[in-house]
Structures are given as C-alpha cells and as structure tokens.
Write an enzyme that holds these catalytic residues in place. Structure first.
Site, PDB file in Angstrom:
ATOM      1  N   ASP A   7     -22.600 -17.482  -0.163  1.00 13.74           N
ATOM      2  CA  ASP A   7     -23.295 -16.289   0.324  1.00 13.74           C
ATOM      3  C   ASP A   7     -24.802 -16.537   0.370  1.00 13.74           C
ATOM      4  OD1 ASP A   7     -23.737 -16.263  -2.386  1.00 13.74           O
ATOM      5  OD2 ASP A   7     -23.062 -14.208  -2.716  1.00 13.74           O
ATOM      6  N   SER A   8     -25.223 -17.753  -0.031  1.00 15.12           N
ATOM      7  CA  SER A   8     -26.618 -18.170   0.192  1.00 15.12           C
ATOM      8  C   SER A   8     -26.914 -18.211   1.691  1.00 15.12           C
ATOM      9  CB  SER A   8     -26.892 -19.532  -0.458  1.00 15.12           C
ATOM     10  OG  SER A   8     -25.913 -20.479  -0.074  1.00 15.12           O
ATOM     11  N   ASP A  61     -17.369 -17.859  -0.485  1.00 16.76           N
ATOM     12  CA  ASP A  61     -17.822 -16.817  -1.411  1.00 16.76           C
ATOM     13  C   ASP A  61     -17.346 -15.442  -0.975  1.00 16.76           C
ATOM     14  OD1 ASP A  61     -19.244 -17.932  -3.510  1.00 16.76           O
ATOM     15  OD2 ASP A  61     -21.153 -17.945  -2.438  1.00 16.76           O
ATOM     16  N   LYS A  80     -14.536 -17.928  -3.988  1.00 15.26           N
ATOM     17  CA  LYS A  80     -15.353 -17.980  -5.211  1.00 15.26           C
ATOM     18  C   LYS A  80     -15.890 -16.583  -5.496  1.00 15.26           C
ATOM     19  CE  LYS A  80     -19.574 -20.183  -5.424  1.00 15.26           C
ATOM     20  NZ  LYS A  80     -20.511 -19.068  -5.686  1.00 15.26           N
ATOM     21  N   GLU A 110     -18.338 -14.287  -8.410  1.00 12.77           N
ATOM     22  CA  GLU A 110     -19.317 -14.381  -9.492  1.00 12.77           C
ATOM     23  C   GLU A 110     -18.949 -13.433 -10.628  1.00 12.77           C
ATOM     24  OE1 GLU A 110     -23.300 -13.677  -8.061  1.00 12.77           O
ATOM     25  OE2 GLU A 110     -23.181 -15.300  -6.589  1.00 12.77           O
ATOM     26  N   GLU A 167     -24.302 -22.114 -12.923  1.00 11.75           N
ATOM     27  CA  GLU A 167     -25.615 -22.165 -12.272  1.00 11.75           C
ATOM     28  C   GLU A 167     -26.727 -21.921 -13.273  1.00 11.75           C
ATOM     29  OE1 GLU A 167     -25.875 -19.960  -8.615  1.00 11.75           O
ATOM     30  OE2 GLU A 167     -28.037 -20.264  -8.454  1.00 11.75           O
TER      31      GLU A 167
END
Ligand code: KIV
Length: 271
Positions: free
Chosen positions: A51-52, A90, A120, A122, A189
């Site tokens: 999602d970057s 993501d 993925k 978070e 991270e």
C-alpha cells in the site's frame, strides 16, 4: 555451482523451506506491469504490491487513502507480468479492521480480481479474528508487525518501534500468535535488530525485515527507494543501488534540449 534449490515458481511453502535451509528471501515492492517484469526477471522471490503505492504512485503523504479497487488495479498489473515470484498484496486501511467478515470479503476480492497469491495485513492480536477468517478460506496471510504505517496517526511518527520492553514483549507474543494461527511469514518493520533476531529465532515461519537488521530470514525494500527514483526519503536502513532520479533527470533534460534544438528526430529516426 550453487547447491541452492532452484525454484521454478515461488510458493508460500518454498519460503518456509528457504528458512529451514537457511536461504535468505528477497522481496521488493512493485505496483505496475513493467517494473514487475524486471523485478521478477531479476530473480526476486516475493513481489509485494504494497500500500506504499499510496505514497510512491499516487503522491499521498500516508498509506491511508489508497482504496481496495486501486490495490486490485496495481496487483492485477503486477500479476500479468510475473513468471516466478510470489505476489503478496496489501489489504489497504479500512478494509479489514472493522470486522472479520469484511476482512474476508476484501481478501476474496483481491484474490479473485487481481490473481495475487497471498495478502498482507498490519497488526497483531487486535486483528487475530480477521486473519483467522481469511486463513480459513484458504487464503495465505503474511503478517506485518513493528512500524505499521496504517497506524501512523496513532504513533504520530515513523521512528523505530518496540524499543521499550513492554512493546517488545507484545511484539514477540504477536509474532508467535501469527505463526500459531497459520500465517506463512511476517514482515518486521523498523524495530531493533536484536529484537528482530529474537523473533526470527523463536518462530519457524520466515521473518522478512525492513529496517530490522541482518539476523532475519529475508529483506524487503520499496523498489523506487532502492533504485533511487525517489530521493527525499533517506532512512538509515535504505541502501540505494542506483541513482535513477539523477540519471532520469539528466536524460529527460537532454531529450528536451534535443527537441528544442531540432536534433531529435534525425534522418534515421523518421519514415
Ligand atoms: O507497503 C509496503 O511497501 C510495505 C513494505 C514497506 C513492507 O508494507
């Protein structure tokens, strides 16, 4: 000749096997067909449609604005390019935190509409039910602990996480829980290298680090940062392998001057 196993196609099982045999895992982001083709062809094991993309592709300040439809667009472009890499996508902010049914619906849309191989998410114990629901549907899940950029407004800063004992202990518990419920890997991270090593040694699934030191099972970077296409972002963990920002700026500048001076196109460059 290397006696490393040659994988024709990377699967979630290959990654667990790599950890068991001590082969480090390489992972990079990609968000479009052309870049993904290069990354896959260069032998990267895992392509993360992160999602970057919200920052790198769309210019947003955070990862929060990117939508599920936009992630599916990026992921399907990547999937069309790959022959070998595992594609992890993501789940964007707001598509899995409210309840586990919504999380499953979001993950199913990603798998069906993009053709990605895994998702993925978070977070740790607070999203356990969502992860379990997705796993129960047969969708592989990669966890993401430590600095979780979707929670930036809770943290208030992008500095190193889990430096204090209480947060470090919780992170270790979360990592063990993610392994226990069936995640196939975890991204860590921006946490202290010592803690990342402890996590990697405590679980049998691969731990892939970004700013988490060398003693983990693999590394991930944002592609546009490692090839130096971006240049404002300079965290300590980032190794730039090229300075594409400079190379592209010079080349584009040369093109502009060639057009202005009528040097381009020349006699061979026309019909
Ligand atoms: O979105 C992303 O690029 C990521 C990596 C930084 C791990 O989550």
């Amino acid at each position: 000749m290397s006696n490393k196993k040659q994988y024709k196609r990377i699967t979630v099982k290959s990654l667990v096997e790599m950890k068991a045999t001590g082969e480090k895992i390489s992972m990079l982001t990609a968000y479009d067909y052309t870049m993904a083709k290069i990354v896959d062809g260069a032998g990267v094991d895992v392509i993360l449609v992160g999602d970057s993309a919200s920052n790198v592709m769309a210019g947003h300040e955070t990862t929060l604005p990117i939508t599920l439809d936009q992630m599916i667009y990026h992921a399907s472009s990547v999937v069309r390019a790959i022959e070998r890499s595992l594609v992890v996508v993501d789940l964007p902010f707001g598509t899995y935190q409210s309840d586990s049914k919504e999380a499953l619906r979001s993950a199913i849309r990603i798998m069906k509409e993009s053709g990605g191989h895994a998702v993925k998410l978070e977070g740790g114990k607070e999203i356990k039910d969502s992860i379990k629901k997705i796993l129960n549907a047969g969708i592989p899940v990669m966890g993401h602990l430590g600095l979780t950029p979707q929670s930036i407004y809770k943290f208030g800063t992008y500095t190193v996480r889990a430096k204090e004992e209480e947060e470090a202990e919780q992170l270790l518990l979360d990592a063990k829980m993610l392994e226990r419920i069936g995640c196939f890997a975890i991204v860590l991270e921006k946490i202290p290298a010592k803690l990342a090593k402890q996590v990697a040694e405590s679980i049998s699934i691969p731990v892939i680090g970004i700013g988490a030191g060398a003693d983990v099972d693999g590394q991930v970077l944002v592609l546009h940062d490692m090839i130096g296409m971006t240049h404002e972002f300079n965290p300590r963990f980032l190794r730039r392998y090229m300075n594409l920002y400079e190379t592209m700026t010079k080349s584009i500048g040369k093109y502009v001057s060639d057009v202005k001076s009528s040097d381009f196109p020349n006699a061979e460059e026309q019909y």
